[in-house]
Design a protein around this motif. Structure first.
Motif, PDB file in Angstrom:
ATOM      1  N   TYR A 153     -28.714 -28.928  37.492  1.00 21.14           N
ATOM      2  CA  TYR A 153     -29.266 -27.946  38.436  1.00 21.14           C
ATOM      3  C   TYR A 153     -28.290 -27.571  39.546  1.00 21.14           C
ATOM      4  CZ  TYR A 153     -33.674 -28.678  36.047  1.00 21.14           C
ATOM      5  OH  TYR A 153     -34.663 -28.743  35.080  1.00 21.14           O
ATOM      6  N   SER A 181     -44.087 -26.373  41.937  1.00 19.35           N
ATOM      7  CA  SER A 181     -42.782 -25.781  42.269  1.00 19.35           C
ATOM      8  C   SER A 181     -42.360 -26.009  43.720  1.00 19.35           C
ATOM      9  CB  SER A 181     -42.794 -24.283  41.969  1.00 19.35           C
ATOM     10  OG  SER A 181     -43.842 -23.627  42.684  1.00 19.35           O
ATOM     11  N   GLN A 186     -34.542 -26.789  43.221  1.00 23.00           N
ATOM     12  CA  GLN A 186     -34.284 -25.396  43.581  1.00 23.00           C
ATOM     13  C   GLN A 186     -34.699 -24.420  42.482  1.00 23.00           C
ATOM     14  OE1 GLN A 186     -30.340 -24.739  45.124  1.00 23.00           O
ATOM     15  NE2 GLN A 186     -30.442 -22.531  44.863  1.00 23.00           N
ATOM     16  N   THR A 187     -34.434 -24.762  41.225  1.00 23.63           N
ATOM     17  CA  THR A 187     -34.803 -23.897  40.109  1.00 23.63           C
ATOM     18  C   THR A 187     -36.316 -23.783  39.984  1.00 23.63           C
ATOM     19  OG1 THR A 187     -32.776 -24.457  38.905  1.00 23.63           O
ATOM     20  CG2 THR A 187     -34.587 -23.556  37.609  1.00 23.63           C
ATOM     21  N   GLN A 190     -37.503 -21.465  42.693  1.00 28.82           N
ATOM     22  CA  GLN A 190     -37.084 -20.083  42.453  1.00 28.82           C
ATOM     23  C   GLN A 190     -37.950 -19.392  41.410  1.00 28.82           C
ATOM     24  OE1 GLN A 190     -32.970 -19.712  41.318  1.00 28.82           O
ATOM     25  NE2 GLN A 190     -33.124 -17.517  40.910  1.00 28.82           N
ATOM     26  N   TYR A 191     -38.262 -20.097  40.331  1.00 28.07           N
ATOM     27  CA  TYR A 191     -39.014 -19.493  39.228  1.00 28.07           C
ATOM     28  C   TYR A 191     -40.489 -19.883  39.212  1.00 28.07           C
ATOM     29  CZ  TYR A 191     -34.431 -18.158  37.488  1.00 28.07           C
ATOM     30  OH  TYR A 191     -33.173 -17.605  37.377  1.00 28.07           O
TER      31      TYR A 191
END
Length: 206
Positions: A153, A181, A186-187, A190-191
């Protein structure tokens, strides 16, 4: 004629652009999809969700099929994290995680929306994820020192959800987590992706 053709082509491109915008999801829709995904995952695995008051009444423990309890319990915490403590770890109550400790972790990460294992170091004999745990008067944090999570990541930040169990467990604990989330890496943030973790070992490196 050329001007008319150009006009219609421009109009078509504009309409396609608007359609593309309509197809994109709003943040609220992504949060709803995340919530539905977590609920479906819980239902599919027949997890029993208990309240924090029930959790504390059970001496801050949860039942698990692995221990022969016949049911997998997860406590839903105020942070939104769902936690199952399979094994609290060391019987020595002094073996708790403290400020500036280095923690070694064996884990499996499963993407709830993709329905697939995203990452795991369980079979990586020569590699283990490690992070530094820090506590201040106002916050707690974790910084990866090495391992798959930091590499995959591209971030040294430990997911906030990983730190939640450290209040309740000791050295060598085994914990399972459903992390929304907002408490993820971070991913995930973000998504707007929730993840399930089977953290087989929180080991205090001494």
């Amino acid at each position: 004629m050329k001007k008319l053709t150009l006009f219609f082509l421009s109009l078509l491109a504009l309409s396609l652009g608007f359609q593309a915008c309509d197809d994109s999801k709003t943040y609220a829709e992504m949060l709803e999809e995340e919530k539905d995904g977590i609920n479906d995952f819980i239902k599919k695995n027949d997890f029993k969700i208990i309240s924090q008051s029930e959790f504390y009444a059970q001496d801050s423990t949860t039942k698990s099929k692995e221990k022969g309890d016949g049911v997998d319990e997860f406590v839903q915490l105020a942070s939104g994290v769902y936690m199952q403590i399979v094994d609290k770890g060391s019987e020595n109550e002094a073996d708790t995680v403290k400020n500036n400790d280095e923690i070694l972790v064996r884990f499996m990460e499963y993407s709830i929306l993709d329905k697939d294992t995203a990452l795991s170091n369980l079979s990586a004999v020569e590699t283990v994820d490690a992070f530094r745990y820090t506590v201040t008067s106002s916050s707690i944090a974790g910084t990866f020192l090495q391992g798959y999570m930091m590499t995959y990541y591209s971030s040294p930040a430990v997911p906030a959800g990983w730190l939640v169990p450290l209040t309740y467990v000791r050295d060598m604990a085994h914990v399972r987590l459903i992390i929304p989330s907002k408490m993820g890496h971070q991913t995930a943030m973000q998504y707007v992706y929730p993840y399930y973790y089977d953290i087989r070992k929180y080991q205090i490196w001494k």
